[in-house]
Design a protein around this motif. Structure first.
Motif, PDB file in Angstrom:
ATOM      1  N   GLU A  16      52.390  44.778  37.905  1.00 32.09           N
ATOM      2  CA  GLU A  16      51.117  45.471  37.242  1.00 32.09           C
ATOM      3  C   GLU A  16      50.293  45.389  38.629  1.00 32.09           C
ATOM      4  O   GLU A  16      50.024  44.558  39.387  1.00 32.09           O
ATOM      5  N   ALA A  17      49.295  46.275  38.563  1.00 32.58           N
ATOM      6  CA  ALA A  17      48.378  46.449  39.533  1.00 32.58           C
ATOM      7  C   ALA A  17      47.167  45.394  39.260  1.00 32.58           C
ATOM      8  O   ALA A  17      47.158  45.161  38.101  1.00 32.58           O
ATOM      9  N   THR A  18      46.623  44.874  40.247  1.00 35.77           N
ATOM     10  CA  THR A  18      45.398  44.165  40.112  1.00 35.77           C
ATOM     11  C   THR A  18      44.219  44.627  40.766  1.00 35.77           C
ATOM     12  O   THR A  18      44.017  45.188  41.642  1.00 35.77           O
ATOM     13  N   VAL A  19      43.047  44.756  39.705  1.00 35.87           N
ATOM     14  CA  VAL A  19      41.972  45.089  40.126  1.00 35.87           C
ATOM     15  C   VAL A  19      40.804  44.284  40.291  1.00 35.87           C
ATOM     16  O   VAL A  19      40.560  43.199  39.367  1.00 35.87           O
ATOM     17  N   VAL A  20      39.905  43.932  41.336  1.00 38.43           N
ATOM     18  CA  VAL A  20      38.809  42.974  41.308  1.00 38.43           C
ATOM     19  C   VAL A  20      37.645  43.613  40.619  1.00 38.43           C
ATOM     20  O   VAL A  20      37.068  44.691  41.065  1.00 38.43           O
ATOM     21  N   VAL A  21      36.840  42.879  39.551  1.00 35.86           N
ATOM     22  CA  VAL A  21      35.744  43.402  39.031  1.00 35.86           C
ATOM     23  C   VAL A  21      34.776  42.279  39.275  1.00 35.86           C
ATOM     24  O   VAL A  21      34.817  41.206  38.712  1.00 35.86           O
ATOM     25  N   GLU A  22      33.746  42.575  39.871  1.00 34.43           N
ATOM     26  CA  GLU A  22      32.324  41.656  40.220  1.00 34.43           C
ATOM     27  C   GLU A  22      31.401  41.865  38.991  1.00 34.43           C
ATOM     28  O   GLU A  22      31.165  43.240  38.957  1.00 34.43           O
ATOM     29  N   LEU A  23      31.037  41.160  38.589  1.00 30.99           N
ATOM     30  CA  LEU A  23      30.066  41.078  37.462  1.00 30.99           C
ATOM     31  C   LEU A  23      28.655  41.707  37.951  1.00 30.99           C
ATOM     32  O   LEU A  23      28.263  42.708  37.174  1.00 30.99           O
TER      33      LEU A  23
ATOM     34  N   THR B 246      45.303  40.908  30.853  1.00 34.05           N
ATOM     35  CA  THR B 246      45.355  39.466  31.234  1.00 34.05           C
ATOM     36  C   THR B 246      44.347  39.474  32.553  1.00 34.05           C
ATOM     37  O   THR B 246      44.201  40.263  33.154  1.00 34.05           O
ATOM     38  N   TYR B 247      43.546  38.342  32.890  1.00 33.87           N
ATOM     39  CA  TYR B 247      42.765  38.213  33.758  1.00 33.87           C
ATOM     40  C   TYR B 247      42.387  36.750  34.286  1.00 33.87           C
ATOM     41  O   TYR B 247      42.867  35.862  33.231  1.00 33.87           O
ATOM     42  N   THR B 248      42.162  36.550  35.392  1.00 30.87           N
ATOM     43  CA  THR B 248      41.505  34.969  35.816  1.00 30.87           C
ATOM     44  C   THR B 248      40.178  35.439  36.129  1.00 30.87           C
ATOM     45  O   THR B 248      39.419  36.573  36.878  1.00 30.87           O
TER      46      THR B 248
ATOM     47  N   ASN C 198      44.530  41.848  35.639  1.00 32.57           N
ATOM     48  CA  ASN C 198      46.005  42.323  35.832  1.00 32.57           C
ATOM     49  C   ASN C 198      46.091  43.675  34.802  1.00 32.57           C
ATOM     50  O   ASN C 198      45.913  43.612  33.647  1.00 32.57           O
ATOM     51  N   ILE C 199      46.469  44.687  35.453  1.00 31.79           N
ATOM     52  CA  ILE C 199      46.512  46.125  34.604  1.00 31.79           C
ATOM     53  C   ILE C 199      48.054  46.157  34.046  1.00 31.79           C
ATOM     54  O   ILE C 199      48.832  46.464  34.774  1.00 31.79           O
ATOM     55  N   PRO C 200      48.192  46.422  32.742  1.00 35.36           N
ATOM     56  CA  PRO C 200      49.542  46.197  32.278  1.00 35.36           C
ATOM     57  C   PRO C 200      50.172  47.931  32.626  1.00 35.36           C
ATOM     58  O   PRO C 200      49.460  48.638  32.868  1.00 35.36           O
TER      59      PRO C 200
ATOM     60  N   ASP D 124      46.749  54.788  34.602  1.00 37.19           N
ATOM     61  CA  ASP D 124      45.376  55.516  35.155  1.00 37.19           C
ATOM     62  C   ASP D 124      44.632  54.470  35.603  1.00 37.19           C
ATOM     63  O   ASP D 124      43.520  55.089  36.274  1.00 37.19           O
ATOM     64  N   ILE D 125      44.673  53.241  35.603  1.00 34.42           N
ATOM     65  CA  ILE D 125      43.775  52.189  36.217  1.00 34.42           C
ATOM     66  C   ILE D 125      44.341  51.560  37.430  1.00 34.42           C
ATOM     67  O   ILE D 125      45.374  50.832  37.644  1.00 34.42           O
ATOM     68  N   THR D 126      43.643  52.143  38.625  1.00 40.21           N
ATOM     69  CA  THR D 126      44.293  51.290  39.918  1.00 40.21           C
ATOM     70  C   THR D 126      43.204  50.824  40.647  1.00 40.21           C
ATOM     71  O   THR D 126      43.422  49.949  41.636  1.00 40.21           O
ATOM     72  N   ILE D 127      41.875  51.322  40.543  1.00 41.91           N
ATOM     73  CA  ILE D 127      40.552  50.888  41.279  1.00 41.91           C
ATOM     74  C   ILE D 127      39.543  50.336  40.679  1.00 41.91           C
ATOM     75  O   ILE D 127      39.562  50.430  39.450  1.00 41.91           O
ATOM     76  N   PHE D 128      38.667  49.846  41.247  1.00 46.46           N
ATOM     77  CA  PHE D 128      37.401  49.083  40.634  1.00 46.46           C
ATOM     78  C   PHE D 128      36.662  50.348  39.703  1.00 46.46           C
ATOM     79  O   PHE D 128      36.292  49.920  38.391  1.00 46.46           O
TER      80      PHE D 128
END
Length: 808
Positions: free
Chosen positions: A410-417, A443-445, A454-456, A461-465
């Motif tokens: 699964e790809a992981t994308v970092v999302v800053e509030l 799923t996420y932390t 974590n992108i299922p 289609d979801i790879t970047i912020f």
């Protein structure tokens, strides 16, 4: 993608929301619903009936008298359908029901037998033809045995269904399945999802004893499972499955093929069923085809393959085009008893290549090209195996052979509030983002406002912020995003001077009777050097050839619009259009390089052509064909309209009539030309006498003075005088006109030539040119003596300048 609401209800609870409201919510979330289709009209009083008996009508050969149990009572119904029979469960319109078309059901006497009710066909229930199963295209509706007597029939025949037509963007391939749509709808409505049953009861017989898997290129096929199901019975699918497939736009065939298509729509995972007994070995393989190999596909077409085609083999010979279409040699048929069920993950690039090379496109290839979910491949195979067990009485063998090298990471994308709110202009909280991620089932932390999401695998289609930002924005609601005006100084919109001038010229040309055209900017080698305007420098005109032209007719960038306009005239003359006036404001392409290394310069031109009759008033018996002066008059009026003074000089230009061509100049600067197309060239374009003009519009824009000008309407009367000069034949009328204007200014407000004469009463080498002069003073009434003195001065000046004398 067509989404059946009745089918969608199996996965998500949507009973409490209207279809129109659901469609609006889905569209606002970013997945556009193009259309809402109702399968049938609402009906009441039509129930499931059981034909207890069916006897011949005593007075009619083609009618039957049926005793039909509708739960609450048994009705006597006279039916003329050829397929009605005892023991059937049918759709019955009971007395008092109203069918579509305002058709009321009541007791009637048919040939001496009272009939109470009507056994219906789907056509009589007004079902759209596209949703009628093949087995019910003729005759009455025959329902499955599990239909409950007395219940409304609408749910059994899917008459109460509504279909949403999705217009999906290429990145949303996850919504090419019912489960993908279920994830989307569940996230929007914050509802749980019910997943299909996939636990397959198997018999203690190993599928690996029947088949082995041989994958020669794991990049081309990273996963392949070969399920074996034996002792199946090929027959029509149950009505509920046919209804769902028809709602998805797929025609039912038989239960085995229908199950693979059903799972295709349900999971978005293409499957293929082979007749196991028609395979030539106990090996199923995946490899690239050999050049020249042939495969007869299911559409009965023989395909000649290349080494770029990925194929499925029976160990030796191709039996299917991987991810696109199966082969006819292993097609499931009525006598099939054992099925090899393929569930695979093919490289999208290879499937795309096969589609391009063969021209075949299918529901399967459409999904493989966009990418399927690697985590659903085996589940889809299990789901289809379960349905083959339930609906085809098949026995599923255990120990399914599997080749598995697929990447499920699964790809992981970092999302800053803070970054989210900065981009969206919102004040979304961390708690709100957590709710959105939970609804999306990501799923996420999270720590200090930073989410590691974590992108299922279903959401490739979801790879970047920015992708995750879009997800948050659409689930938060585009309607809830704040809107603000730009902070920087801004000016109200408007047309640029060039745009306004172009609009004005368009109005003028159309008002003059010309039709606007838009011709190709590309031309062929024969036309590339034709009608080059004299205002262009020779070094600018180097033909620019495309590196990859569509055809030889469109291989060069044009250096003149005229050849394409003449081609348009030829096209219309061939269709009996004789009187034609066209113009175009378009670009030509200039380059000073013989070997083109940079983009050519674009030069906008105003060009036009005219042929045929300019005036044709049959009632007044007045007819005038186009001539040189019609085009010259148009140019004079145009430049007067845009307030740019021009002059005309006789010229000789390639492809033009040698005696009927003139350049158009502003002062000494040539900006275009006009005249008659050379008769030889006109003939080549299947045209008769044709006139044209071609002007540098970019230069007109530069010369145009946008300032508004006002001239008061004269209060005082004008005086007119006519004068005819005898001059040498080589003297140009325009030169005399210019002298008159210079000497007579400012009192001479208008000068026009109204007659030119040569012949009898004039000596050889001479001609007479007559002018009409218009004298007017805006500040006072002119007297004859004022005009006489000025007129005399003008005549003397012309006589001295051109060795002329006034004609008596």
């Amino acid at each position: 993608m067509y989404v059946s609401i009745n089918w969608l209800k199996e996965y998500v609870d949507i009973d409490d929301i209207r279809v129109e409201e659901l469609a609006e919510k889905i569209t606002k979330s970013g997945v556009e619903v193009d259309n809402i289709i109702h399968v049938g009209e609402e009906i009441e009083g039509v129930v499931v009936g059981y034909v207890a008996s069916c006897d011949q009508h005593p007075n009619a050969d083609k009618l039957n008298v049926c005793e039909v149990d509708v739960g609450s009572e048994t009705l006597t119904i006279v039916c003329g359908a050829p397929n009605v029979a005892e023991g059937q469960k049918v759709a019955v319109a009971t007395p008092g029901a109203t069918l579509p078309g305002d058709f009321h059901i009541k007791e009637v006497d048919l040939r001496g037998v009272k009939s109470n009710g009507m056994i219906c066909s789907l056509q009589e229930l007004a079902m759209d033809e596209a949703y009628i199963p093949p087995t019910m295209e003729e005759g009455i509706v025959v329902l499955d045995e599990d239909a409950v007597i007395g219940e409304p029939v609408t749910s059994y025949i899917n008459l109460d269904d509504t279909i949403l037509e999705f217009d999906l963007t290429p990145n949303r391939s996850d919504c090419l399945s019912m489960l993908g749509v279920a994830y989307e709808v569940a996230a929007i409505l914050e509802q749980p999802i019910r997943f299909p049953q996939t636990d397959v009861p198997s018999i203690s017989e190993a599928a690996s004893d029947y088949i082995q898997v041989d994958i020669q290129d794991e990049e081309a096929c990273s996963y392949y499972a070969a399920f074996v199901i034996k002792d199946i019975t090929v027959k029509p699918s149950p009505l509920w499955m046919q209804n769902k497939l028809l709602a998805a736009g797929i025609r039912p065939i038989n239960n085995v093929v229908d199950i693979t298509n059903y799972v295709l729509i349900e999971y978005g995972q293409p499957l293929h069923a082979f007749d196991y007994d028609r395979l030539q070995s106990k090996t199923v393989g995946v490899r690239y085809a050999k050049d020249g190999e042939e495969l007869v596909t299911l559409d009965e077409e023989t395909r000649t393959l290349t080494s770029d085609n990925l194929v499925i083999t029976d160990g030796t010979n191709p039996v299917a085009l991987a991810g696109v279409m199966g082969g006819a040699s292993t097609e499931v048929h009525e006598g099939t008893t054992t099925v090899l069920l393929e569930a695979a993950y093919f490289n999208p690039r290879d499937v795309r290549t096969s589609v391009q090379l063969t021209g075949l496109r299918s529901e399967s290839s459409n999904r493989f090209e966009k990418g399927v979910d690697p985590n659903r491949v085996h589940e889809a195979g299990k789901r289809a195996s379960l349905l083959l067990h339930e609906l085809a009485s098949g026995s599923v063998l255990e120990s399914t052979p599997v080749f598995d090298q697929v990447d499920r990471s699964e790809a992981t994308v970092v999302v800053e509030l803070d970054k989210v709110n900065d981009r969206l202009g919102t004040e979304i909280t961390a708690d709100q983002i957590e709710v959105i991620l939970k609804n999306l089932r990501f799923t996420y932390t999270v720590e200090n406002g930073v989410f590691d999401v974590n992108i299922p695998t279903r959401r490739g289609d979801i790879t970047i912020f920015e992708d995750m930002l879009e997800e948050i924005a659409r689930m938060y609601g585009y309607d809830h995003l704040p809107y603000t005006l730009p902070m920087s100084p801004s000016k109200p919109g408007g047309l640029s001077p060039a745009q306004q001038l172009k609009r004005n010229v368009n109005r003028f040309m159309q008002g003059a009777g010309y039709m606007e055209t838009i011709t190709y900017s590309l031309t062929n080698e024969a036309r590339i050097n034709m009608f080059v305007s004299p205002d262009l420098k020779e070094e600018q005109v180097n033909p620019v050839r495309l590196s990859m032209p569509m055809s030889e007719d469109h291989a060069y960038l044009r250096v003149s619009i005229i050849p394409e306009l003449l081609g348009t005239i030829a096209y219309n003359r061939a269709r009996k259009q004789a009187n034609i006036a066209y113009y175009e404001i378009g670009s030509i392409f200039l380059s000073e390089e013989e070997e083109i290394t940079k983009q050519p310069e674009e030069n906008v031109r105003l060009s036009g052509v005219i042929t045929g009759d300019m005036i044709d008033h049959k009632w007044q018996q007045e007819k005038k064909t186009v001539d040189f002066y019609a085009v010259k008059g148009l140019m004079e009026q145009l430049f007067e309209y845009i307030r740019i003074p021009v002059n005309f000089s006789q010229a000789s230009v390639q492809d033009m009539h040698p005696g009927r061509c003139a350049t158009i100049a502003v002062g000494e600067e040539v900006i275009g030309y006009m005249g008659q197309v050379h008769p030889r060239v006109a003939k080549d374009f299947d045209s008769k006498d044709t006139y044209m003009f071609d002007v540098n519009f970019d230069r007109i824009v530069e010369l145009y003075d946008r300032k508004e000008q006002y001239v008061a309407i004269p209060k005082y009367p004008a005086i007119t005088r006519d004068v005819a000069f005898i001059v040498d034949t080589d003297v140009i009328a325009g030169d005399i006109l210019q002298v008159i204007q210079e000497v007579g200014s400012p009192l001479v407000t208008e000068v026009e030539v109204f007659d030119v004469y040569q012949g009898e009463h004039l000596e050889a080498g001479k001609k007479s040119i007559a002018y009409h002069l218009h004298y007017q003073d805006p500040s006072k009434t002119l007297k004859d003596k004022d005009v006489d003195q000025l007129h005399k001065t003008i005549v003397e000046k012309v006589n001295d300048t051109f060795h002329a004398f006034v004609r008596s």
